[in-house]
Design an enzyme around this catalytic site. Structure first.
Site, mmCIF file in Angstrom:
data_model
loop_
_atom_site.group_PDB
_atom_site.id
_atom_site.type_symbol
_atom_site.label_atom_id
_atom_site.label_comp_id
_atom_site.label_asym_id
_atom_site.label_seq_id
_atom_site.Cartn_x
_atom_site.Cartn_y
_atom_site.Cartn_z
ATOM 1 N N TYR A 290 0.856 -1.193 0.000
ATOM 2 C CA TYR A 290 0.000 0.000 0.000
ATOM 3 C C TYR A 290 0.886 1.235 0.000
ATOM 4 O O TYR A 290 1.858 1.287 0.747
ATOM 5 C CB TYR A 290 -0.911 0.017 1.232
ATOM 6 C CG TYR A 290 -2.368 -0.038 0.824
ATOM 7 C CD1 TYR A 290 -2.915 0.999 0.065
ATOM 8 C CD2 TYR A 290 -3.176 -1.112 1.159
ATOM 9 C CE1 TYR A 290 -4.232 0.946 -0.346
ATOM 10 C CE2 TYR A 290 -4.499 -1.170 0.742
ATOM 11 C CZ TYR A 290 -5.017 -0.141 -0.005
ATOM 12 O OH TYR A 290 -6.314 -0.186 -0.428
ATOM 13 N N GLU B 135 -0.442 4.813 -0.492
ATOM 14 C CA GLU B 135 -1.204 6.054 -0.625
ATOM 15 C C GLU B 135 -0.304 7.246 -0.320
ATOM 16 O O GLU B 135 0.518 7.175 0.596
ATOM 17 C CB GLU B 135 -2.339 6.020 0.399
ATOM 18 C CG GLU B 135 -3.684 6.423 -0.156
ATOM 19 C CD GLU B 135 -4.744 6.276 0.918
ATOM 20 O OE1 GLU B 135 -4.858 7.204 1.729
ATOM 21 O OE2 GLU B 135 -5.443 5.241 0.940
ATOM 22 N N ASP C 18 -6.305 15.924 -23.610
ATOM 23 C CA ASP C 18 -6.369 14.486 -23.338
ATOM 24 C C ASP C 18 -5.727 13.794 -24.547
ATOM 25 O O ASP C 18 -6.342 13.644 -25.597
ATOM 26 C CB ASP C 18 -7.841 14.082 -23.177
ATOM 27 C CG ASP C 18 -8.014 12.595 -22.912
ATOM 28 O OD1 ASP C 18 -7.028 11.841 -23.048
ATOM 29 O OD2 ASP C 18 -9.152 12.191 -22.587
ATOM 30 N N THR D 214 -3.484 8.008 -21.488
ATOM 31 C CA THR D 214 -3.371 6.611 -21.106
ATOM 32 C C THR D 214 -1.918 6.229 -21.377
ATOM 33 O O THR D 214 -1.195 6.958 -22.073
ATOM 34 C CB THR D 214 -4.247 5.689 -21.979
ATOM 35 O OG1 THR D 214 -3.819 5.823 -23.341
ATOM 36 C CG2 THR D 214 -5.718 6.036 -21.872
ATOM 37 N N LYS E 180 -2.039 2.847 -25.091
ATOM 38 C CA LYS E 180 -2.469 2.937 -26.491
ATOM 39 C C LYS E 180 -1.224 3.124 -27.360
ATOM 40 O O LYS E 180 -0.356 2.270 -27.329
ATOM 41 C CB LYS E 180 -3.511 4.040 -26.639
ATOM 42 C CG LYS E 180 -4.800 3.716 -25.845
ATOM 43 C CD LYS E 180 -5.891 4.755 -25.988
ATOM 44 C CE LYS E 180 -7.102 4.387 -25.130
ATOM 45 N NZ LYS E 180 -8.155 5.424 -25.157
ATOM 46 N N ARG F 220 -1.416 -1.028 -19.143
ATOM 47 C CA ARG F 220 -2.727 -0.396 -19.042
ATOM 48 C C ARG F 220 -2.712 0.577 -17.868
ATOM 49 O O ARG F 220 -2.514 0.178 -16.730
ATOM 50 C CB ARG F 220 -3.779 -1.490 -18.818
ATOM 51 C CG ARG F 220 -5.232 -1.058 -18.878
ATOM 52 C CD ARG F 220 -6.128 -2.246 -19.210
ATOM 53 N NE ARG F 220 -5.846 -2.672 -20.570
ATOM 54 C CZ ARG F 220 -6.316 -2.085 -21.673
ATOM 55 N NH1 ARG F 220 -7.149 -1.066 -21.586
ATOM 56 N NH2 ARG F 220 -5.981 -2.511 -22.865
HETATM 57 C C1 PLP Z 1 -9.162 5.711 -24.245
HETATM 58 C C2 PLP Z 1 -9.447 7.095 -23.827
HETATM 59 C C3 PLP Z 1 -9.709 7.396 -22.478
HETATM 60 C C4 PLP Z 1 -9.956 6.361 -21.437
HETATM 61 O O1 PLP Z 1 -8.927 5.554 -21.112
HETATM 62 P P1 PLP Z 1 -9.162 4.299 -20.137
HETATM 63 O O2 PLP Z 1 -7.780 3.859 -19.844
HETATM 64 O O3 PLP Z 1 -9.964 3.315 -20.894
HETATM 65 O O4 PLP Z 1 -9.863 4.780 -18.912
HETATM 66 C C5 PLP Z 1 -9.858 8.737 -22.131
HETATM 67 N N1 PLP Z 1 -9.779 9.707 -23.055
HETATM 68 C C6 PLP Z 1 -9.567 9.433 -24.367
HETATM 69 C C7 PLP Z 1 -9.508 10.562 -25.343
HETATM 70 C C8 PLP Z 1 -9.409 8.114 -24.794
HETATM 71 O O5 PLP Z 1 -9.230 7.859 -26.091
#
Ligand code: PLP
Length: 482
Positions: free
Chosen positions: A68, A70, A245, A274, A277, A283
């Site tokens: 843990y 935090e 994002d 993320t 990707k 992940r």
């Molecule tokens: C994939 C994605 C997310 C979410 O990601 P997770 O890891 O599935 O929570 C958020 N914003 C955008 C623009 C995405 O393409």
């Protein structure tokens, strides 16, 4: 294009791990083996997926998971976190160096979580209220009912402006199914009906009228670059915080394909992503920000996140170290070049693409000219061993469930080593399938939106042709579980 690895050592590591796992729960060992077979044997065109390196994956299976931690580096709510401190510091340092970011917070468990951390941090940073400052300085467990009421009131009716869902925005950008749609009043900007491109003058006009606290840029289905310098100008003019994002295209930023005005990190106040990707890590999620947002961002856990996943932060450090190598820039450039080859291969065979092309890692097909829905296209392609996902196109007449589009991307197959010729062949195979699909007619005589018939032999022929491509570029070459 795979990160180079020692296949003998990795094979031994996985074989032994599966033996230990299988002795307790054979079903799981079996599913892990089967997943490798599935990943190896399918033509994966899902734009948000990739193949992490064995080093990244192996980093997640160990006792770091049992701790843990935090809090933040050097400031934990638990004893004995010295090794987690090493891990989190390394991941943050790699992230800062890779993206040239003043601050990095590597705890978010996913992209959605990273966005929630960012939203909270922006609210805490921007809303001037002694009551809010007082309440958000407390540990979340110490907030009374009264504190919560004060918080909600102090936040007021805050507004967020983001890209509309059907133009390619993400549902965490203020849309109903996500809590951002409940925390904020939302307004969105779309794309030009003729060109399908973002119209910055329209974004500016909407921002002037709506006056958002947060202007969000970023997408999961827009096949073009965004000029973040322009977005920052718009944000500054209306006094908004610019949040980007980059969940989908972080790999192109890391690999220096998106630079200057197209690199979000120097322009945005807060950048979220993320890590799994195009960035090709484990992940997870991450927040990068300017110094003035750092304290609030670092409160992510326990404000909105559960305890950090130390084993995943460790894997982020490994993947980010990989992304700092020159080979990753070669990979990222190949992802973009391959996307162009894929787009051109489809267009020259008569497929209509949203925006008539691509400037990033993804391509959005409008399949309506085949007389089918995105759902029928997705299913028929899957029958033929091609894994894609259906996606709405701008102003989609078939809505978000059936859709008229199919979204594909190049990060995963580029990791396997596919080049422009292979992607042209992929385009040919996709067109063969799409032109062999006929919607089933319903009892009312209308074409079904879900059912279809794929002409005889097409699935088998396509599978055989993809197998040839896949055999030429094996996934995790030399990795042998038997
Ligand atoms: C994939 C994605 C997310 C979410 O990601 P997770 O890891 O599935 O929570 C958020 N914003 C955008 C623009 C995405 O393409």
């Amino acid at each position: 294009m795979t990160q180079p690895f020692d296949a003998t050592a990795a094979s031994a590591a996985y074989r032994n791990a599966l033996e230990v796992i299988g002795a307790v729960e054979p079903t799981i060992a079996g599913a892990i083996r089967a997943e490798l077979d599935d990943q190896r044997s399918s033509l994966k065109l899902i734009a948000s997926e990739n193949y992490a390196s064995p080093a990244t994956l192996l980093t997640m299976g160990n006792w770091l998971s049992d701790k843990y931690a935090e809090g933040t580096v050097g400031h934990r709510f638990y004893a004995g976190c010295q090794n987690v401190d090493t891990v989190e510091q390394a991941a943050a340092d790699h992230a800062k160096a890779l993206f040239d970011a003043p601050h990095a917070y590597v705890q978010p468990h996913s992209g959605i979580d990273a966005n929630l951390v960012a939203f909270w941090a922006i609210l805490a940073n921007r809303i001037e209220s002694p009551a809010l400052a007082q309440a958000s300085a407390k540990h979340v467990n110490d907030l009374s009912d009264e504190d919560w009421t004060t918080l909600r009131k102090a936040l007021g009716d805050q507004k967020m402006l983001g890209m509309s869902l059907d133009a390619g925005g993400h549902l965490t950008h203020g849309f109903r199914p996500n809590i951002s749609g409940k925390m904020f009043h939302q307004s969105s900007y779309g794309t030009d009906p003729e060109t399908g491109l973002l119209d910055y003058d329209k974004v500016a006009a909407t921002a002037r009228e709506f006056k958002p606290l947060i202007l969000i840029a970023g997408y999961s289905a827009y096949p073009r670059k965004i000029d973040f310098a322009k977005m920052r100008e718009i944000a500054d003019e209306v006094g908004a915080t610019l949040m980007v994002d980059m969940a989908h295209f972080a790999g192109l930023v890391a690999g220096k394909v998106f630079t200057g005005d197209f690199d979000p990190v120097p322009h945005a106040h807060v950048t979220t992503t993320t890590t799994h990707k195009s960035l090709r890590g484990p992940r997870g999620g991450m927040v990068l920000c300017q110094p003035e947002y750092a304290d609030a961002v670092d409160r992510g856990c326990p404000m909105v996140l559960g305890g950090p996943l130390s084993q995943v932060m460790a894997a982020k450090a490994v993947a980010l170290a990989e992304a700092r190598r020159p080979e990753f820039q070669t990979y990222a450039q190949a992802v973009a070049d391959n996307a162009v080859a894929l787009a051109e291969g489809l267009m020259k065979r008569g497929v209509k693409l949203v925006t008539d092309g691509t400037e990033n890692h993804l391509v959005l097909l409008d399949v309506s000219s085949y007389g089918i829905t995105g759902r029928q296209a997705e299913s028929a392609l899957l029958d033929a061993g091609i894994v894609t996902n259906r996606n709405a196109v701008p102003r989609d007449p078939n809505g978000a469930w059936y859709t008229s589009g199919v979204r594909i991307g190049t990060p995963a197959l580029t990791t396997r080593g596919f080049g422009v010729d292979e992607f042209d062949r992929v385009a040919e195979l996709m067109v063969d399938v799409l032109s062999s699909v006929t919607p089933t007619t319903t009892s009312a005589g209308a074409a079904s939106k879900a059912k279809y018939v794929l002409a005889d032999g097409v699935a088998d022929k396509t599978r055989a042709a993809s197998a040839e491509l896949l055999d030429k570029h094996p996934l995790y070459p030399g990795l042998d579980l038997n």
